[in-house]
Design an enzyme around this catalytic site. Structure first.
Site, mmCIF file in Angstrom:
data_model
loop_
_atom_site.group_PDB
_atom_site.id
_atom_site.type_symbol
_atom_site.label_atom_id
_atom_site.label_comp_id
_atom_site.label_asym_id
_atom_site.label_seq_id
_atom_site.Cartn_x
_atom_site.Cartn_y
_atom_site.Cartn_z
ATOM 1 N N THR A 1 34.510 51.015 27.966
ATOM 2 C CA THR A 1 35.084 49.754 28.474
ATOM 3 C C THR A 1 35.846 49.017 27.372
ATOM 4 O O THR A 1 36.712 48.204 27.669
ATOM 5 C CB THR A 1 33.998 48.810 29.058
ATOM 6 O OG1 THR A 1 32.998 48.564 28.064
ATOM 7 C CG2 THR A 1 33.358 49.386 30.297
ATOM 8 N N GLY B 1 35.122 46.031 22.299
ATOM 9 C CA GLY B 1 35.012 45.264 23.548
ATOM 10 C C GLY B 1 35.540 43.849 23.384
ATOM 11 O O GLY B 1 36.043 43.472 22.314
ATOM 12 N N ASP C 1 29.243 57.109 20.774
ATOM 13 C CA ASP C 1 28.418 56.672 21.893
ATOM 14 C C ASP C 1 27.037 56.322 21.333
ATOM 15 O O ASP C 1 26.358 57.195 20.774
ATOM 16 C CB ASP C 1 28.334 57.836 22.894
ATOM 17 C CG ASP C 1 27.520 57.491 24.130
ATOM 18 O OD1 ASP C 1 26.677 56.577 24.059
ATOM 19 O OD2 ASP C 1 27.718 58.170 25.159
ATOM 20 N N VAL C 2 26.622 55.085 21.473
ATOM 21 C CA VAL C 2 25.370 54.643 20.830
ATOM 22 C C VAL C 2 24.118 55.298 21.427
ATOM 23 O O VAL C 2 23.018 55.117 20.901
ATOM 24 C CB VAL C 2 25.197 53.108 20.875
ATOM 25 C CG1 VAL C 2 26.220 52.419 19.996
ATOM 26 C CG2 VAL C 2 25.217 52.580 22.306
ATOM 27 N N LYS D 1 20.744 53.729 29.840
ATOM 28 C CA LYS D 1 20.637 54.547 28.625
ATOM 29 C C LYS D 1 21.345 53.866 27.449
ATOM 30 O O LYS D 1 20.833 53.859 26.330
ATOM 31 C CB LYS D 1 21.262 55.929 28.862
ATOM 32 C CG LYS D 1 20.395 56.840 29.703
ATOM 33 C CD LYS D 1 21.092 58.176 29.878
ATOM 34 C CE LYS D 1 20.400 59.000 30.953
ATOM 35 N NZ LYS D 1 21.281 60.043 31.501
ATOM 36 N N ARG E 1 35.539 40.425 36.767
ATOM 37 C CA ARG E 1 34.843 39.153 36.588
ATOM 38 C C ARG E 1 35.602 38.025 37.253
ATOM 39 O O ARG E 1 36.797 38.114 37.508
ATOM 40 C CB ARG E 1 34.735 38.861 35.106
ATOM 41 C CG ARG E 1 33.693 39.700 34.459
ATOM 42 C CD ARG E 1 33.286 38.975 33.220
ATOM 43 N NE ARG E 1 31.994 39.402 32.824
ATOM 44 C CZ ARG E 1 31.721 39.825 31.595
ATOM 45 N NH1 ARG E 1 32.653 39.832 30.686
ATOM 46 N NH2 ARG E 1 30.511 40.183 31.309
ATOM 47 N N TYR F 1 21.211 46.538 34.355
ATOM 48 C CA TYR F 1 21.636 45.701 33.226
ATOM 49 C C TYR F 1 20.518 44.727 32.842
ATOM 50 O O TYR F 1 20.104 44.663 31.692
ATOM 51 C CB TYR F 1 22.901 44.949 33.630
ATOM 52 C CG TYR F 1 23.577 44.197 32.520
ATOM 53 C CD1 TYR F 1 24.233 44.877 31.489
ATOM 54 C CD2 TYR F 1 23.591 42.804 32.496
ATOM 55 C CE1 TYR F 1 24.869 44.177 30.463
ATOM 56 C CE2 TYR F 1 24.232 42.108 31.481
ATOM 57 C CZ TYR F 1 24.868 42.795 30.472
ATOM 58 O OH TYR F 1 25.501 42.105 29.459
HETATM 59 N N1 UDP Z 1 32.995 36.277 41.967
HETATM 60 C C1 UDP Z 1 33.838 35.869 42.982
HETATM 61 N N2 UDP Z 1 35.019 36.505 43.139
HETATM 62 C C2 UDP Z 1 35.439 37.499 42.308
HETATM 63 C C3 UDP Z 1 34.579 37.900 41.246
HETATM 64 C C4 UDP Z 1 33.369 37.267 41.124
HETATM 65 O O1 UDP Z 1 33.511 34.956 43.770
HETATM 66 O O2 UDP Z 1 36.558 38.015 42.506
HETATM 67 C C5 UDP Z 1 31.693 35.604 41.828
HETATM 68 C C6 UDP Z 1 30.509 36.534 41.619
HETATM 69 O O3 UDP Z 1 30.043 37.031 42.871
HETATM 70 C C7 UDP Z 1 29.546 35.600 40.926
HETATM 71 C C8 UDP Z 1 30.440 34.738 40.054
HETATM 72 O O4 UDP Z 1 31.732 34.815 40.640
HETATM 73 O O5 UDP Z 1 28.892 34.774 41.868
HETATM 74 C C9 UDP Z 1 30.523 35.197 38.612
HETATM 75 O O6 UDP Z 1 30.811 36.552 38.630
HETATM 76 P P1 UDP Z 1 31.081 37.414 37.309
HETATM 77 O O7 UDP Z 1 31.232 38.824 37.757
HETATM 78 O O8 UDP Z 1 32.194 36.826 36.532
HETATM 79 O O9 UDP Z 1 29.783 37.246 36.403
HETATM 80 P P2 UDP Z 1 28.210 37.169 36.702
HETATM 81 O O10 UDP Z 1 27.824 35.842 36.203
HETATM 82 O O11 UDP Z 1 27.945 37.299 38.169
HETATM 83 O O12 UDP Z 1 27.627 38.291 35.931
#
Ligand code: UDP
Length: 314
Positions: free
Chosen positions: A37, A11, A58-59, A91, A186, A145
């Site tokens: 992933t 990862g 797979d852990v 899991k 992300r 999560y």
């Molecule tokens: N976010 C966003 N646009 C995107 C992807 C994420 O505005 O295209 C927002 C998401 O809703 C969150 C923040 O950016 O408020 C960080 O999201 P990420 O998925 O990177 O990590 P998180 O801290 O939420 O696990």
């Protein structure tokens, strides 16, 4: 030889960690990953080394090999990935943790658990300190999560109390840098990819929610310090992250400016359970690990943008 096992070794964080660990001639590093992933190309520079082994595994299934140190990083970590099959996520977190702790118990190995800022949920205390118990929904779309990472922490402490297993827990805040999966959904991967392609930059909600982003090299150093530079009696949990906080909207503007992009900013509905704010209090890490992040968001973003440009041009 120090026999090191990294679950989730292919990862984003796991592969950076393996790359750093292999630099020490005393380490033999085994990376375990089911490649759901994680990506094999993250490990290509390492596979040539005689001190590196990769095992597709797979852990959720028990594993057995003599080991001295275990970094348990196996779990999909981006919201898009861990929400794809929430029951699998639970899991992986819980059964993976149990299997890891059983292995540590058998070989008297030390375990470092990759926990997360998500254990604080949508925090009412700001910035977050380790003694804050969090504000987590047990039934929301992030629960698979958040709750299973909380359960994994609980298992670590129970194995330590009941069986004397040596455990350490780090709580990782948002981390970014080269080798992030462009499609992980992300915020930094999305914004940089969108900006470089002059596509709309997708802001969730009004963009007023905050995050604090840590550059990957800083994170790896903190992880190594926790494993190797603290007494066994220091179990944590300890926050690792960069306290430099920014709103999602500011981040979008910054990335747009840095890439010279003509992308427009578009606003999409805020996903459920999305934390309003997040910033680590890292006093404990400073004190116990003699660690603090060195890379500013400006410099880290420049390096990350250069990486994404290269990948997109291939
Ligand atoms: N976010 C966003 N646009 C995107 C992807 C994420 O505005 O295209 C927002 C998401 O809703 C969150 C923040 O950016 O408020 C960080 O999201 P990420 O998925 O990177 O990590 P998180 O801290 O939420 O696990």
């Amino acid at each position: 030889m120090n026999r090191v096992l990294v679950t989730g070794g292919a990862g984003f964080l796991g592969s950076h960690l393996c790359a750093e660990l292999i630099k020490s001639p005393d380490n033999h590093v085994t990376a375990l990953d089911d490649l759901s992933t994680g990506r094999m190309e993250n490990l290509f520079p390492l596979t040539a080394s005689s001190r590196f082994t990769f095992m597709k595994w797979d852990v959720r299934k028990p594993f057995d090999q003599p080991v001295d140190q275990i970094y348990n990083a196996a779990c999909p970590a981006s919201p898009r990935a861990y929400q794809l099959s929430p029951t699998s996520t639970t899991k992986t977190c819980v059964m993976g943790m149990l299997n890891t702790l059983e292995l540590a118990k058998k070989y008297s190995a030390k375990v470092l658990q990759f926990s997360t800022s998500e254990v604080y949920g949508n925090p009412l205390l700001h910035p977050q300190k380790e003694d804050y118990f969090g504000n987590v929904s047990p039934i929301g779309i992030r629960s698979c999560y958040d709750e299973s990472k909380r359960c994994a922490e609980s298992l670590c402490f129970d194995y330590a109390r009941e069986f004397g297993v040596k455990v350490k827990i780090i709580r990782i805040f948002n981390t970014y840098g080269p080798r992030m999966d462009l499609a992980d959904g992300r915020v930094i991967s999305n914004f940089v990819t969108q900006a470089l392609q002059n596509k709309p930059i997708t802001i969730h909600g009004d963009g007023s929610q905050t995050r604090s982003f840590c550059y990957v090299d800083d994170m790896i150093q903190g992880i190594l310090n926790m494993m190797n530079k603290t007494e066994d009696s220091f179990q944590g949990p300890v926050n690792l992250g960069n306290p430099e906080e920014i709103t999602v909207l500011e981040l979008a503007r910054k990335i747009k400016e840095k890439t010279g992009s003509s992308s427009e900013l578009v606003y999409l509905p805020l996903p459920g359970d999305d934390p309003v704010q997040r910033r680590p209090d890292i006093s404990l890490a400073k004190e116990k690990l003699a660690w603090r992040p060195e890379t500013s968001l400006e410099d880290g973003l420049d390096k990350t943008i250069r990486y994404f440009k290269r990948i997109l041009s291939l």
